[in-house]
Scaffold this motif. Structure first.
Motif, mmCIF file in Angstrom:
data_model
loop_
_atom_site.group_PDB
_atom_site.id
_atom_site.type_symbol
_atom_site.label_atom_id
_atom_site.label_comp_id
_atom_site.label_asym_id
_atom_site.label_seq_id
_atom_site.Cartn_x
_atom_site.Cartn_y
_atom_site.Cartn_z
ATOM 1 N N ALA A 166 31.384 90.506 99.887
ATOM 2 C CA ALA A 166 31.713 90.501 101.310
ATOM 3 C C ALA A 166 30.664 91.239 102.146
ATOM 4 C CB ALA A 166 33.092 91.117 101.544
ATOM 5 N N GLY A 167 29.770 92.004 101.480
ATOM 6 C CA GLY A 167 28.718 92.735 102.176
ATOM 7 C C GLY A 167 27.359 92.391 101.614
ATOM 8 N N SER A 168 26.372 93.193 101.942
ATOM 9 C CA SER A 168 25.005 92.982 101.459
ATOM 10 C C SER A 168 24.636 94.057 100.453
ATOM 11 C CB SER A 168 24.011 93.027 102.630
ATOM 12 O OG SER A 168 24.254 91.969 103.530
ATOM 13 N N GLY A 169 23.917 93.664 99.402
ATOM 14 C CA GLY A 169 23.458 94.623 98.408
ATOM 15 C C GLY A 169 24.525 94.957 97.389
ATOM 16 N N THR A 170 24.300 96.028 96.639
ATOM 17 C CA THR A 170 25.190 96.385 95.529
ATOM 18 C C THR A 170 25.792 97.770 95.675
ATOM 19 O OG1 THR A 170 23.289 97.199 94.262
ATOM 20 C CG2 THR A 170 23.943 94.895 93.915
ATOM 21 N N VAL A 171 25.860 98.265 96.895
ATOM 22 C CA VAL A 171 26.458 99.575 97.150
ATOM 23 C C VAL A 171 27.535 99.425 98.221
ATOM 24 C CG1 VAL A 171 26.069 101.936 97.957
ATOM 25 C CG2 VAL A 171 24.342 100.807 96.535
ATOM 26 N N LEU A 172 28.755 99.859 97.908
ATOM 27 C CA LEU A 172 29.846 99.792 98.856
ATOM 28 C C LEU A 172 29.864 101.038 99.741
ATOM 29 C CD1 LEU A 172 32.791 98.529 96.605
ATOM 30 C CD2 LEU A 172 31.449 97.193 98.235
ATOM 31 N N SER A 173 30.302 100.867 100.971
ATOM 32 C CA SER A 173 30.490 102.014 101.863
ATOM 33 C C SER A 173 31.701 102.811 101.398
ATOM 34 C CB SER A 173 30.716 101.533 103.298
ATOM 35 O OG SER A 173 31.962 100.836 103.387
ATOM 36 N N LYS A 174 31.822 104.034 101.871
ATOM 37 C CA LYS A 174 32.959 104.885 101.505
ATOM 38 C C LYS A 174 34.268 104.215 101.895
ATOM 39 C CE LYS A 174 34.834 109.552 102.019
ATOM 40 N NZ LYS A 174 34.632 110.899 102.643
ATOM 41 N N GLU A 175 34.279 103.607 103.080
ATOM 42 C CA GLU A 175 35.483 102.918 103.556
ATOM 43 C C GLU A 175 35.870 101.766 102.629
ATOM 44 O OE1 GLU A 175 37.035 100.389 107.484
ATOM 45 O OE2 GLU A 175 35.026 101.294 107.448
ATOM 46 N N ASN A 176 34.864 100.991 102.205
ATOM 47 C CA ASN A 176 35.149 99.858 101.321
ATOM 48 C C ASN A 176 35.549 100.301 99.921
ATOM 49 O OD1 ASN A 176 34.688 98.004 103.340
ATOM 50 N ND2 ASN A 176 32.552 97.656 102.787
ATOM 51 N N TRP A 177 34.991 101.425 99.459
ATOM 52 C CA TRP A 177 35.411 101.975 98.169
ATOM 53 C C TRP A 177 36.887 102.345 98.224
ATOM 54 C CZ3 TRP A 177 33.952 101.409 93.566
ATOM 55 C CH2 TRP A 177 32.599 101.391 93.200
ATOM 56 N N ASN A 178 37.283 103.039 99.292
ATOM 57 C CA ASN A 178 38.681 103.449 99.422
ATOM 58 C C ASN A 178 39.604 102.244 99.476
ATOM 59 O OD1 ASN A 178 37.983 106.159 99.425
ATOM 60 N ND2 ASN A 178 37.840 106.282 101.650
ATOM 61 N N SER A 179 39.186 101.196 100.194
ATOM 62 C CA SER A 179 39.984 99.985 100.288
ATOM 63 C C SER A 179 40.121 99.328 98.915
ATOM 64 C CB SER A 179 39.334 99.017 101.273
ATOM 65 O OG SER A 179 40.009 97.773 101.284
ATOM 66 N N LEU A 180 39.005 99.260 98.172
ATOM 67 C CA LEU A 180 39.037 98.655 96.842
ATOM 68 C C LEU A 180 39.955 99.426 95.909
ATOM 69 C CD1 LEU A 180 38.044 96.698 94.664
ATOM 70 C CD2 LEU A 180 36.011 98.144 94.368
ATOM 71 N N LYS A 181 39.842 100.734 95.911
ATOM 72 C CA LYS A 181 40.681 101.552 95.020
ATOM 73 C C LYS A 181 42.151 101.375 95.336
ATOM 74 C CE LYS A 181 37.166 105.032 93.992
ATOM 75 N NZ LYS A 181 36.724 106.456 94.153
ATOM 76 N N ASN A 182 42.489 101.266 96.622
ATOM 77 C CA ASN A 182 43.898 101.052 97.012
ATOM 78 C C ASN A 182 44.396 99.713 96.496
ATOM 79 O OD1 ASN A 182 44.272 103.493 98.342
ATOM 80 N ND2 ASN A 182 43.537 102.696 100.308
ATOM 81 N N LYS A 183 43.554 98.684 96.569
ATOM 82 C CA LYS A 183 43.943 97.361 96.080
ATOM 83 C C LYS A 183 44.141 97.386 94.558
ATOM 84 C CE LYS A 183 41.629 94.802 99.779
ATOM 85 N NZ LYS A 183 40.485 93.929 100.130
ATOM 86 N N ILE A 184 43.272 98.114 93.859
ATOM 87 C CA ILE A 184 43.394 98.190 92.404
ATOM 88 C C ILE A 184 44.686 98.891 92.005
ATOM 89 C CG2 ILE A 184 42.417 99.294 90.342
ATOM 90 C CD1 ILE A 184 39.642 98.700 91.506
ATOM 91 N N ARG A 185 45.075 99.902 92.756
ATOM 92 C CA ARG A 185 46.329 100.600 92.460
ATOM 93 C C ARG A 185 47.544 99.663 92.562
ATOM 94 N NH1 ARG A 185 44.036 104.532 96.138
ATOM 95 N NH2 ARG A 185 42.992 106.163 94.946
ATOM 96 N N GLY A 186 47.387 98.618 93.356
ATOM 97 C CA GLY A 186 48.494 97.683 93.540
ATOM 98 C C GLY A 186 48.561 96.597 92.489
ATOM 99 N N VAL A 187 47.613 96.563 91.556
ATOM 100 C CA VAL A 187 47.613 95.534 90.511
ATOM 101 C C VAL A 187 48.683 95.859 89.480
ATOM 102 C CG1 VAL A 187 46.301 94.528 88.610
ATOM 103 C CG2 VAL A 187 45.177 94.957 90.805
#
Length: 327
Positions: free
Chosen positions: A305-326
């Motif tokens: 959804a972004g450019s490159g291979t490094v996520l922003s802090k905001e996107n990391w937090n969003s990803l971790k929250n989604k993983i917790r819901g799996v």
């Protein structure tokens, strides 16, 4: 003992430079869109000419997976070789900051750290200038120093297929009770070295990651369903990545479909690496394989959804929250 992942690959530093057509014509040694080798001196001339206006990130397939896996909370280490230089220091520091053990990242005094310069013109075209540098200087003696009994899984980059020490590593890993995962990484490499890839897979690996182009290069002339039928004869588990069609987890007695997550794709760089990181993270939590696949898909969708291979802090937090819901 906590699940522990060892990644082996080429530690590289990626430079992303937004440049004009005029800059490209002046400084690039090749035509726009090509990929060529350049010297460290040529690299310094180009980066100096940019006056520091570039994005520098740790790169390499195994590094991307390890960095993501440990940032999620997994335990992992990276084996490879950098130069004893500023890029090498940057790479090791970035891996440590992500939570990765860098004690197996060796330094070579005679060669510089490998790198890849991506010159991006206003039309979005990428011209790639690279040198693998010190990453090519790993030896069998370096491999023999690894205590494989400390690790649950060894992840191998397909790019390593030509390395003479690879057989030594596979033998030592098996002797140490370490399972082996192979990511094919690049369909052109598979086409060129199909016999060697096949030999390594037939020698006994535990987990195979590949997208459809890579699978078709491994099984020439075969379509998707034919490949799915062949895979259980080759490997206990294969992750067959299908892009917008999701992924298949192919095991001896089952094929599990993992649906893709609808995403506006900006850049597919690192998608496979992030999928592998999410899958391994699920394994580290002891989750069923279909949930590991779901986490892998979440990670892949986040990076494309972004450019490159490094996520922003905001996107990391969003990803971790989604993983917790799996579940």
């Amino acid at each position: 003992m906590a699940f522990h992942l060892l990644g082996t690959g080429s530690p590289l530093v990626d430079y992303s430079l937004a440049v004009t057509e005029e800059f490209l014509q002046k400084y690039s040694p090749c035509a726009k869109g090509a990929t060529v080798h350049i010297s460290n001196a040529e690299k310094n001339i180009i980066t100096d000419a940019c006056n520091g206006s570039f994005l520098r990130t740790p790169g390499g397939s195994a590094a991307n997976t390890l960095r993501t896996f440990t940032a999620l909370g997994g335990k992992g280490a990276h084996f490879g070789k950098t130069g004893n230089d500023a890029d090498g220091d940057f790479f090791c520091r970035a891996m440590r900051q992500a939570g990765c053990d860098d004690s197996l990242l060796l330094k070579d005094e005679n060669f510089s750290t490998g790198y890849c310069l991506s010159l991006v013109t206003p039309d979005g075209e990428r011209t790639m200038l690279s040198d693998l540098g010190a990453s090519l200087k790993v030896t069998a003696d370096d491999v023999k120093k690894i205590d494989f009994s400390r690790y649950d899984f060894l992840l191998l980059e397909g790019y390593l297929i030509r390395e003479k020490w690879l057989t030594v590593m596979l033998t030592a890993a098996r002797a140490g009770g370490c399972k082996i995962a192979l990511d094919l990484n690049n369909f052109a490499m598979v086409e060129q070295y199909r016999e060697i890839f096949t030999e390594i897979i037939n020698s006994g690996i535990d987990l195979l990651f590949a997208n459809e182009a890579e699978m078709q290069a491994l099984f020439p002339g075969k379509e998707r369903q034919e490949i799915v039928k062949l895979l259980p004869e080759k490997v206990p588990m294969a992750i067959f990545k299908l892009g917008k069609d999701g992924a298949l987890i192919v095991e001896k007695d089952s094929v599990t479909a993992i649906p893709a997550i609808p995403t506006v794709v900006k850049d597919t760089t690192g998608a496979g690496d992030f999928f592998a990181a999410g899958f391994f993270y699920g394994l580290s939590l002891g989750l069923p394989h279909h949930l590991c696949g779901q986490i892998g898909t979440l990670c892949a969708s986040a990076i494309i959804a972004g450019s490159g291979t490094v996520l922003s802090k905001e996107n990391w937090n969003s990803l971790k929250n989604k993983i917790r819901g799996v579940k």
